[in-house]
Design an enzyme around this catalytic site. Sequence first.
Site, PDB file in Angstrom:
ATOM      1  N   ASP A   7      15.811   0.056  11.707  1.00 41.60           N
ATOM      2  CA  ASP A   7      15.155   1.096  12.039  1.00 41.60           C
ATOM      3  C   ASP A   7      16.001   2.404  12.773  1.00 41.60           C
ATOM      4  O   ASP A   7      15.479   3.016  13.695  1.00 41.60           O
ATOM      5  CB  ASP A   7      14.063   0.527  12.865  1.00 41.60           C
ATOM      6  CG  ASP A   7      13.256  -0.092  12.369  1.00 41.60           C
ATOM      7  OD1 ASP A   7      13.196  -0.397  10.795  1.00 41.60           O
ATOM      8  OD2 ASP A   7      12.540  -1.175  12.845  1.00 41.60           O
ATOM      9  N   LEU A  51      19.278  -5.609   5.094  1.00 35.94           N
ATOM     10  CA  LEU A  51      20.055  -5.549   4.095  1.00 35.94           C
ATOM     11  C   LEU A  51      21.467  -5.843   4.511  1.00 35.94           C
ATOM     12  O   LEU A  51      21.853  -5.445   5.560  1.00 35.94           O
ATOM     13  CB  LEU A  51      20.117  -4.091   3.423  1.00 35.94           C
ATOM     14  CG  LEU A  51      18.625  -3.643   3.112  1.00 35.94           C
ATOM     15  CD1 LEU A  51      18.519  -2.202   2.688  1.00 35.94           C
ATOM     16  CD2 LEU A  51      18.100  -4.591   2.038  1.00 35.94           C
ATOM     17  N   ASP A  66      20.603   2.787   7.626  1.00 36.84           N
ATOM     18  CA  ASP A  66      21.906   2.701   8.079  1.00 36.84           C
ATOM     19  C   ASP A  66      22.078   1.145   8.262  1.00 36.84           C
ATOM     20  O   ASP A  66      21.109   0.477   8.410  1.00 36.84           O
ATOM     21  CB  ASP A  66      22.377   3.544   8.776  1.00 36.84           C
ATOM     22  CG  ASP A  66      21.873   3.613  10.263  1.00 36.84           C
ATOM     23  OD1 ASP A  66      21.264   2.146  10.594  1.00 36.84           O
ATOM     24  OD2 ASP A  66      22.043   4.374  11.265  1.00 36.84           O
ATOM     25  N   SER A  88       1.001  -1.016   0.037  1.00 32.17           N
ATOM     26  CA  SER A  88       0.012  -0.034   0.092  1.00 32.17           C
ATOM     27  C   SER A  88       0.936   1.217   0.027  1.00 32.17           C
ATOM     28  O   SER A  88       0.378   2.258  -0.491  1.00 32.17           O
ATOM     29  CB  SER A  88      -1.059  -0.050   1.059  1.00 32.17           C
ATOM     30  OG  SER A  88      -0.413   0.187   2.375  1.00 32.17           O
ATOM     31  N   HIS A 147       8.552   3.172   8.847  1.00 27.18           N
ATOM     32  CA  HIS A 147       8.467   2.424  10.131  1.00 27.18           C
ATOM     33  C   HIS A 147       6.977   3.063  10.691  1.00 27.18           C
ATOM     34  O   HIS A 147       6.929   4.191  10.986  1.00 27.18           O
ATOM     35  CB  HIS A 147       9.647   2.504  10.976  1.00 27.18           C
ATOM     36  CG  HIS A 147       9.493   1.499  12.034  1.00 27.18           C
ATOM     37  ND1 HIS A 147       9.506   0.154  11.740  1.00 27.18           N
ATOM     38  CD2 HIS A 147       9.110   1.900  13.325  1.00 27.18           C
ATOM     39  CE1 HIS A 147       9.286  -0.411  12.993  1.00 27.18           C
ATOM     40  NE2 HIS A 147       9.070   0.483  13.957  1.00 27.18           N
ATOM     41  N   MET A 176      10.633  -6.995   3.953  1.00 25.72           N
ATOM     42  CA  MET A 176      10.921  -7.798   5.470  1.00 25.72           C
ATOM     43  C   MET A 176      12.144  -8.538   5.053  1.00 25.72           C
ATOM     44  O   MET A 176      12.198  -9.681   5.404  1.00 25.72           O
ATOM     45  CB  MET A 176       9.631  -8.851   5.597  1.00 25.72           C
ATOM     46  CG  MET A 176       8.247  -8.162   5.585  1.00 25.72           C
ATOM     47  SD  MET A 176       8.008  -6.719   6.712  1.00 25.72           S
ATOM     48  CE  MET A 176       8.042  -7.838   8.141  1.00 25.72           C
ATOM     49  N   ARG A 177      13.272  -7.657   4.852  1.00 19.42           N
ATOM     50  CA  ARG A 177      14.477  -8.248   4.808  1.00 19.42           C
ATOM     51  C   ARG A 177      15.548  -7.405   5.542  1.00 19.42           C
ATOM     52  O   ARG A 177      15.246  -6.024   5.282  1.00 19.42           O
ATOM     53  CB  ARG A 177      14.926  -8.413   3.286  1.00 19.42           C
ATOM     54  CG  ARG A 177      14.155  -9.538   2.473  1.00 19.42           C
ATOM     55  CD  ARG A 177      14.502 -10.859   2.428  1.00 19.42           C
ATOM     56  NE  ARG A 177      16.028 -10.946   2.222  1.00 19.42           N
ATOM     57  CZ  ARG A 177      16.388 -12.097   2.432  1.00 19.42           C
ATOM     58  NH1 ARG A 177      15.997 -13.291   3.251  1.00 19.42           N
ATOM     59  NH2 ARG A 177      17.866 -12.176   2.128  1.00 19.42           N
TER      60      ARG A 177
HETATM   61  C1  GRF Z   1       4.090  -0.548   6.731  1.00 18.13           C
HETATM   62  O1  GRF Z   1       3.148  -0.452   7.942  1.00 18.13           O
HETATM   63  C2  GRF Z   1       5.474  -0.043   6.959  1.00 18.13           C
HETATM   64  O2  GRF Z   1       5.601   0.924   7.865  1.00 18.13           O
HETATM   65  C3  GRF Z   1       6.154  -1.309   7.277  1.00 18.13           C
HETATM   66  O3  GRF Z   1       5.277  -2.496   6.638  1.00 18.13           O
HETATM   67  C4  GRF Z   1       4.262  -1.916   6.297  1.00 18.13           C
HETATM   68  C5  GRF Z   1       4.134  -2.380   4.922  1.00 18.13           C
HETATM   69  O4  GRF Z   1       2.756  -2.033   4.426  1.00 18.13           O
HETATM   70  N1  GRF Z   1       7.446  -1.063   7.099  1.00 18.13           N
HETATM   71  P1  GRF Z   1       2.396  -2.053   2.962  1.00 18.13           P
HETATM   72  O5  GRF Z   1       3.109  -3.283   2.199  1.00 18.13           O
HETATM   73  O6  GRF Z   1       3.364  -0.746   2.325  1.00 18.13           O
HETATM   74  O7  GRF Z   1       1.120  -1.811   2.872  1.00 18.13           O
END
Ligand code: GRF
Length: 213
Positions: free
Chosen positions: A153, A101, A149, A21, A117, A98-99
């Site tokens: 986060d 780096l 970095d 999104s 975040h 979700m990785r």
């Molecule tokens: C969001 O809440 C973002 O802050 C976090 O992962 C989520 C990703 O949501 N890092 P989307 O895939 O952009 O809908």
Amino acid sequence: MELTFNAPPQRLGILLSGRGSNFLAIAGAIREGRLGGVEIAVVISNVAEAPGLAVARELGLPHEVFVSKGRKRAEHDADVLACLRAHRVDLVCLAGYMRLLTPEFIAAFPNRILNIHPSLLPAFPGLDAQQQAFDYGVQVAGCTVHLVDEHLDHGVIVLQRVIPVLETDDAHSLAERILAEEHVAYAEGIARVASGEYQVQGRRFVKRNASGR
Ligand code: GRF
């Protein structure tokens, strides 16, 4: 460390793993002319079934999949890096990627990787930030766009947006309202970086003064 954006980055590489999104919000901001000359050069997913990838396909944007499961992190990151370079990307936007780096990846784009975040960093880094914030009992919550970095986060804060936590909230409703702020914040954060009007001074992301320094 000081960094000025003398050649403001304009070609985005979006990295995602899921819903997408935030990616869609960025694409919308570009379509509505809110991001100047910024364009999406490529969308990359590490998950073949990521809904965000289907969105990229529907929008007719260049998109690639590099499945990370079962692969060595260094090899996977090297493939993603090569793809970003092939598409002449100059600003990487993590959008629900979700990785973690590798240091090599981060070094390849110094101060040129953005993340969003769903908390007011440095509070509640890591997973389930909205639930963490709700459980802690905070009265304000929000989101943070930051440079990436080598720590989780942690990088320089580009922009934050704040909302009150309502008495009627649960963790789910709070997360939904934070997400709406994220969609505004990410485009604004990219606009700041791409404007060339800001610089990094230590941990601060500040507007350059009138003399352009
Ligand atoms: C969001 O809440 C973002 O802050 C976090 O992962 C989520 C990703 O949501 N890092 P989307 O895939 O952009 O809908």
